[in-house]
Design an enzyme around this catalytic site. Structure first.
Site: not given
Ligand code: NAD
Length: 496
Positions: A189, A265, A300, A399
């Site tokens: 997906k 993750e 990331c 973040e």
């Protein structure tokens, strides 16, 4: 590399596949639902893409389960499976242009990088796991002479990969390559911002010889298609990359359905810890700037925090700003562009919002901070450096996922390590020093899945990647990733 005009022509002629890929065929969503895929390059609509709902997900899971139970893939001789996955990797290379266009139009990343990094990286990853298929052995346990105990790895069954938009193909390949190599059926997906390369991959996989049902692609909204996969009672594993928050939702869905395995993750707030004895400040400055501005900071493991000894801070910052000024923010289809667009309007607003928050928290904007190229209709922001940032403030803790570097100083190594570790994340970190002993000692003290010494973002499929703390539990890449797609079976044979 073709020039801008050529890429513009190719983009104008680009007709992506927009339907789901289930059981070996493209198909519309059962309820006819679609979502709009917008290019951050200019705000234009690329396509209306089929949007999978629970019914479509169920169809994909049933196809994947049928393929798995039939043994058509997992029981195929390893060399034959290897041949098919190697062909898959080769077809990716042969279709570099279309795949790179899909990435650049969907995500706004520079076309040169889509070609050189994203497409090439995905092909290499598939090739590497294909080559591993007939080289990994199982174990025999050290029993006494009256028994033989085999410890073998078996595929889990139906694996769903739920992936983000920042490196659509690369991150997909980190999941589908080891999952397919170990004999699972896979449902991919893609993120709703970046469905196109995944849909093209589906065709290439089929062309390479993957039997129907073994590799399915279901674009759709996270809360619909993603949740339906997370809650499906016949999915054995969710391999997830994305935000820590959605990772937790998937754990919840697993707990409330069949207790499926979930690997996560998630994000990061990776520090560069720069000691005063560092050998080459220019090299550090290059690595710091590229570490945060590459992919417009939507990475990331982006090195978003510069944590530097106060003794060399001014000199290093000056050097970082010089490199920052060289970034070419431009049309992602222009091969000269080194920093492209922000993925969508929401992300752009979030990044600009953080610049405001930084100012309110007392940081000074040493470079950038503004939206640019508004005439393009796309979503662009300047490479940005926030100076005088305290590590406990939001811009140093949250973040941002954009091209925003924060600068914080320390006095003495202990304080440096403390600041580097003071974050909810633990994905990656870099240490810069000439002192080998200090580098080793500090590396051990840094709570991060990857520590770089005197370099940044060096990586290859041969080493594991993943994090500690809120950065997740899973490890992609390397032979260790195979563990995430297999279960161990013991077969104890009586020899008495
Ligand atoms: P996201 O968590 O919003 O979305 C990731 C995926 O989850 C998408 O496919 C999305 O559709 C799906 N999703 C969203 N809501 C869902 C729900 N309720 N149920 C099930 N699925 C759902 O993340 P994003 O904005 O696409 O990506 C950015 C994030 O990904 C950042 O936090 C970044 O750090 C992280 N990331 C981590 C790594 C890594 O390897 N550690 C790599 C790249 C990105």
């Amino acid at each position: 590399m073709a020039d801008l005009t050529t890429w513009l022509d190719k983009a104008a002629a680009f007709r992506p596949e927009t339907r789901l890929f289930v059981d070996g065929d493209y198909t519309d969503a059962a309820a006819g639902l679609t979502f709009t895929d917008v290019s951050p390059r200019d705000g234009s609509v690329i396509a209306e893409v089929a949007s999978a709902d629970a019914e479509d997900v169920d169809r994909a899971v049933r196809a994947a389960r049928r393929a798995f139970d039939s043994g058509v893939w997992r029981d195929m001789p390893p060399r034959e499976r290897k041949r098919i996955l190697l062909r898959f990797a080769e077809l990716i290379r042969e279709n570099t242009e279309s795949l790179a266009l899909a990435e650049t139009l969907d995500v706004g990343k520079p076309i040169a990088e889509s070609v050189r990094v994203d497409v090439a990286g995905a092909a290499n990853c598939l090739q590497w796991y294909a080559e591993a298929i007939d080289k990994v052995y199982d174990e025999i346990a050290p029993t006494g002479p009256d028994a033989l105990a085999l410890v073998t790895r078996e595929p889990l069954g139906v694996v769903a990969a739920v992936v983000p938009w920042n490196y659509p193909m690369i991150i997909a390949s980190w999941k589908i390559a080891p999952a397919l190599a170990t004999g699972n059926s896979v449902i991919l997906k893609p993120a709703e911002q970046s469905p196109l390369s995944a849909l093209l991959l589906a065709r290439l996989g089929a062309e390479a010889g993957l039997p129907p049902g073994v590799f399915n692609v279901v674009p759709g909204l996270g809360e619909r298609a993603g949740q339906a996969l997370g809650r499906h009672p016949d999915v054995d594993k969710i391999a997830f990359t994305g935000s820590a928050e959605v990772g937790r939702l998937l754990l919840r869905y697993a707990g409330e359905s069949n207790g499926k395995a979930v690997s996560i993750e998630a994000g990061g707030k990776s520090p560069h810890l720069v000691l005063a004895d560092v050998a080459d400040l220019k090299a550090v400055a290059e690595a710091v700037a590229w570490g945060i501005f590459y992919n417009a900071g939507q990475t990331c493991n982006a090195g978003s925090r510069l944590v530097v000894d106060e003794a060399i801070k001014d000199e290093l910052l000056e050097s970082v700003l010089r490199v920052t000024a060289t970034f070419q923010v431009g049309d992602p289809l222009d091969p000269a562009t080194t920093m492209g667009a922000i993925v969508d309007e929401r992300q752009l607003a979030k990044i600009l919002g953080y610049v405001g928050i930084g100012r309110d928290e007392g940081a000074s904007v040493a470079f950038g901070g503004n939206q640019i190229r508004t005439d393009s209709g796309g979503y662009f922001v300047e490479p940005t450096v926030l100076d005088n940032v305290r590590n406990e403030t939001r811009v140093a803790q949250e973040e941002i996922f954009g091209p925003v570097l924060t600068t914080t100083t320390f006095r003495g190594t202990d304080e440096g390590v403390r600041i580097a570790n003071e974050t909810r994340y633990g994905l990656a970190a870099a240490v810069w020093t000439r002192d080998v002993t200090a580098a080793h000692q500090i590396s051990r003290r840094l709570r991060a899945g990857t520590v770089w010494v005197n370099t940044f973002d060096a990586s290859d499929v041969i080493t594991p990647f993943g994090g500690f703390k809120d950065s997740g539990t899973g490890r992609d890449k390397s032979l260790h990733a195979l563990d995430g797609y297999t279960g161990l079976k013991t077969t104890w044979i009586n020899l008495r």
